[in-house]
Design a protein around this motif. Sequence first.
Motif, PDB file in Angstrom:
ATOM      1  N   GLU A 117       0.800  -1.222   0.000  1.00 59.74           N
ATOM      2  CA  GLU A 117       0.000   0.000   0.000  1.00 59.74           C
ATOM      3  C   GLU A 117       0.834   1.274   0.000  1.00 59.74           C
ATOM      4  N   GLY A 118       2.125   1.151   0.358  1.00 56.63           N
ATOM      5  CA  GLY A 118       2.984   2.336   0.391  1.00 56.63           C
ATOM      6  C   GLY A 118       2.643   3.295   1.508  1.00 56.63           C
ATOM      7  N   LYS A 119       2.018   2.771   2.593  1.00 56.32           N
ATOM      8  CA  LYS A 119       1.631   3.629   3.714  1.00 56.32           C
ATOM      9  C   LYS A 119       2.345   3.195   4.987  1.00 56.32           C
ATOM     10  N   ALA A 120       2.717   4.195   5.792  1.00 60.39           N
ATOM     11  CA  ALA A 120       3.344   3.918   7.080  1.00 60.39           C
ATOM     12  C   ALA A 120       2.268   3.584   8.111  1.00 60.39           C
ATOM     13  N   ALA A 121       2.625   2.761   9.108  1.00 66.11           N
ATOM     14  CA  ALA A 121       1.696   2.412  10.193  1.00 66.11           C
ATOM     15  C   ALA A 121       2.442   2.558  11.514  1.00 66.11           C
ATOM     16  N   GLN A 122       1.786   3.195  12.471  1.00 64.03           N
ATOM     17  CA  GLN A 122       2.402   3.445  13.770  1.00 64.03           C
ATOM     18  C   GLN A 122       1.720   2.610  14.854  1.00 64.03           C
ATOM     19  N   ASN A 123       2.543   1.996  15.709  1.00 63.36           N
ATOM     20  CA  ASN A 123       2.054   1.281  16.901  1.00 63.36           C
ATOM     21  C   ASN A 123       0.929   0.298  16.573  1.00 63.36           C
ATOM     22  N   GLN A 124       1.157  -0.508  15.553  1.00 61.34           N
ATOM     23  CA  GLN A 124       0.142  -1.477  15.119  1.00 61.34           C
ATOM     24  C   GLN A 124       0.452  -2.840  15.730  1.00 61.34           C
ATOM     25  N   LYS A 125      -0.551  -3.400  16.428  1.00 56.97           N
ATOM     26  CA  LYS A 125      -0.380  -4.714  17.060  1.00 56.97           C
ATOM     27  C   LYS A 125      -0.543  -5.819  16.024  1.00 56.97           C
ATOM     28  N   GLN A 126       0.301  -6.849  16.138  1.00 53.63           N
ATOM     29  CA  GLN A 126       0.216  -7.973  15.195  1.00 53.63           C
ATOM     30  C   GLN A 126       0.526  -9.271  15.925  1.00 53.63           C
ATOM     31  N   THR A 127      -0.311 -10.289  15.695  1.00 55.05           N
ATOM     32  CA  THR A 127      -0.075 -11.626  16.242  1.00 55.05           C
ATOM     33  C   THR A 127       0.075 -12.595  15.080  1.00 55.05           C
ATOM     34  N   TYR A 128       1.132 -13.393  15.132  1.00 54.44           N
ATOM     35  CA  TYR A 128       1.428 -14.317  14.032  1.00 54.44           C
ATOM     36  C   TYR A 128       2.255 -15.478  14.577  1.00 54.44           C
ATOM     37  N   PHE A 129       2.687 -16.382  13.696  1.00 54.97           N
ATOM     38  CA  PHE A 129       3.363 -17.599  14.131  1.00 54.97           C
ATOM     39  C   PHE A 129       4.625 -17.819  13.300  1.00 54.97           C
ATOM     40  N   ASN A 130       5.689 -18.313  13.981  1.00 57.07           N
ATOM     41  CA  ASN A 130       6.891 -18.668  13.228  1.00 57.07           C
ATOM     42  C   ASN A 130       6.726 -20.059  12.614  1.00 57.07           C
ATOM     43  N   ASP A 131       7.759 -20.544  11.943  1.00 60.72           N
ATOM     44  CA  ASP A 131       7.628 -21.820  11.228  1.00 60.72           C
ATOM     45  C   ASP A 131       7.553 -23.026  12.147  1.00 60.72           C
ATOM     46  N   LYS A 132       7.743 -22.816  13.459  1.00 60.12           N
ATOM     47  CA  LYS A 132       7.602 -23.905  14.429  1.00 60.12           C
ATOM     48  C   LYS A 132       6.245 -23.853  15.128  1.00 60.12           C
ATOM     49  N   GLY A 133       5.400 -22.903  14.720  1.00 56.73           N
ATOM     50  CA  GLY A 133       4.079 -22.782  15.318  1.00 56.73           C
ATOM     51  C   GLY A 133       4.034 -21.944  16.579  1.00 56.73           C
ATOM     52  N   LYS A 134       5.143 -21.263  16.921  1.00 61.78           N
ATOM     53  CA  LYS A 134       5.158 -20.445  18.132  1.00 61.78           C
ATOM     54  C   LYS A 134       4.459 -19.115  17.872  1.00 61.78           C
ATOM     55  N   GLU A 135       3.558 -18.758  18.797  1.00 65.03           N
ATOM     56  CA  GLU A 135       2.819 -17.509  18.666  1.00 65.03           C
ATOM     57  C   GLU A 135       3.694 -16.318  19.065  1.00 65.03           C
ATOM     58  N   ILE A 136       3.637 -15.237  18.278  1.00 60.72           N
ATOM     59  CA  ILE A 136       4.415 -14.026  18.530  1.00 60.72           C
ATOM     60  C   ILE A 136       3.462 -12.833  18.456  1.00 60.72           C
ATOM     61  N   THR A 137       3.567 -11.914  19.407  1.00 61.26           N
ATOM     62  CA  THR A 137       2.782 -10.687  19.362  1.00 61.26           C
ATOM     63  C   THR A 137       3.733  -9.502  19.457  1.00 61.26           C
ATOM     64  N   THR A 138       3.636  -8.573  18.515  1.00 58.25           N
ATOM     65  CA  THR A 138       4.516  -7.407  18.489  1.00 58.25           C
ATOM     66  C   THR A 138       3.699  -6.132  18.281  1.00 58.25           C
ATOM     67  N   ILE A 139       4.302  -5.013  18.684  1.00 62.92           N
ATOM     68  CA  ILE A 139       3.778  -3.687  18.340  1.00 62.92           C
ATOM     69  C   ILE A 139       4.746  -3.105  17.323  1.00 62.92           C
ATOM     70  N   ASN A 140       4.253  -2.786  16.124  1.00 60.56           N
ATOM     71  CA  ASN A 140       5.129  -2.449  15.001  1.00 60.56           C
ATOM     72  C   ASN A 140       4.967  -1.011  14.521  1.00 60.56           C
ATOM     73  N   ASN A 141       6.088  -0.430  14.140  1.00 63.87           N
ATOM     74  CA  ASN A 141       6.116   0.784  13.333  1.00 63.87           C
ATOM     75  C   ASN A 141       6.690   0.374  11.978  1.00 63.87           C
ATOM     76  N   THR A 142       5.911   0.534  10.939  1.00 66.98           N
ATOM     77  CA  THR A 142       6.282   0.020   9.626  1.00 66.98           C
ATOM     78  C   THR A 142       6.285   1.144   8.596  1.00 66.98           C
ATOM     79  N   PHE A 143       7.302   1.149   7.723  1.00 70.35           N
ATOM     80  CA  PHE A 143       7.460   2.230   6.745  1.00 70.35           C
ATOM     81  C   PHE A 143       7.828   1.661   5.375  1.00 70.35           C
ATOM     82  N   PRO A 144       7.218   2.164   4.319  1.00 67.05           N
ATOM     83  CA  PRO A 144       7.684   1.796   2.972  1.00 67.05           C
ATOM     84  C   PRO A 144       8.993   2.535   2.668  1.00 67.05           C
ATOM     85  N   ILE A 145       9.837   1.937   1.866  1.00 67.80           N
ATOM     86  CA  ILE A 145      11.073   2.587   1.412  1.00 67.80           C
ATOM     87  C   ILE A 145      10.899   2.906  -0.070  1.00 67.80           C
TER      88      ILE A 145
END
Length: 469
Positions: free
Chosen positions: A78-106
């Motif tokens: 989308e080419g849009k920045a996102a501030q303090n966005q919560k995300q829950t996902y899993f690694n390749d071993k099935g472990k749950e991870i929750t992070t607060i992200n600041n994301t920017f397009p380059i």
Amino acid sequence: MNTELQKQLAFLTFYERIVDEIKEGIHAVDADGTSIIYNRKMAEIESMQQQDVLNKNVLEVFHFQGGQESTLLQALREGKAAQNQKQTYFNDKGKEITTINNTFPIKDGDRIIGAVEIANDVTKMERMIRETILPKDSSLYSFESIIGKSTAIRDVIESAKRASRTSSSVLIVGETGTGKELFAQSIHNYSVRSSAPFISQNCAALPENLIEGLLFGTTRGAFTGAIERPGLFEQAAGGTLFLDEINSLSLPLQAKLLRVLQEKTIRRIGDTKVKEVDVRILAAINEDPIDAISNQRMRKDLYYRLGVVTLFIPPLRERRDDILHLADYFIQKYNRLFQMDVQTISEQVQQFFLQYDWPGNVRELQHTIEGAMNLLVDETEIQYAHLPYHLVRRSSFVQQGEPSALASFIASQPEMGQNLKHAVEEFETFFIKNVIARYNGNISRAAKELGLSRQSLQYRLRKLAIRSS
């Protein structure tokens, strides 16, 4: 090597060192979504090795469920920045991870050439909130909490998600320990009722004379000591009421429940007025409902009313592809609770887990991991000798290359009347003595055979009062 190239290499080394020292996770991808920067902190947050992520597409390594999308790939698309966005996902071993992200397009001009994400780990905080802060009757779990990639479990999850779109009753069928309440909470959280109460009640947990008042409420004076109290139907207004072990209710009480489902009204015990209720009913049963009907433990008409949607949760023996993923999940859980650093289970234990039928299902696997980790001292691997005695005694699994150790022990103990703790100590003593004898008292070689450090074996010898020679 020319001076300019040396400067560039020195800069790259300097740059990599800085990135690895930053206390936030940093993950960058190129225009194709391939990881090109992945610092040490990000690897720590996601329980990954840097080499397992770099030069791979994000979706090859991480899994996003419940309609979620990688915030990193979203910024890229989308080419849009996102501030303090919560995300829950899993690694390749099935472990749950929750992070607060600041994301920017380059960008290079108007062209998006990549994206970068700066992440803070809130996984432990999320789990602490789930386990200690939220009230007992809150629904803690979602479909993302269900560990498993097998076709058997994914099909049930998809059916449950479809059922979440309506307010129809759902009957969840599954053996003890398969995770029926986990599905019930997930359905509630995925539905439009997610902001309203989720009330759970095990119908077998209370005597018959109390359960009716608990469900429908009471009025003052209805019987000796009765007070004005709303029942669970009223408490769950606008939300979801989950009734576990519905087949434990008496048939007359099942008839009253059926009337509530049909008329959508309740009347408190001792009251003359009826009240409308807006509650979605989820029910669970730990046996085949046809058997329950045949044996008069469930009314046929109630089954048809509850089973508008019926979900059959597969037992663990029918989803063996998930066993090792679940084992790893529970290891990480008890690492946090016990302040340990267990990394894996031995190949022998893996084979045992895959062959065992798990009559207690996921709950039995969880208790097995917890029991094994209670026997570890400073080891980082769960060995066969760490498994609870009652489990290996019941199993037909035979250790490769040493088929008679367990059988010999059982044969030497014709009367097994002692408690579990004593029986486990007896087997551990027997097993360690056999291995030490095989190596003529050589502690170092025996420790290696047992998968223990020399220090840990010495500790066990003192604890169990075993003489090494």
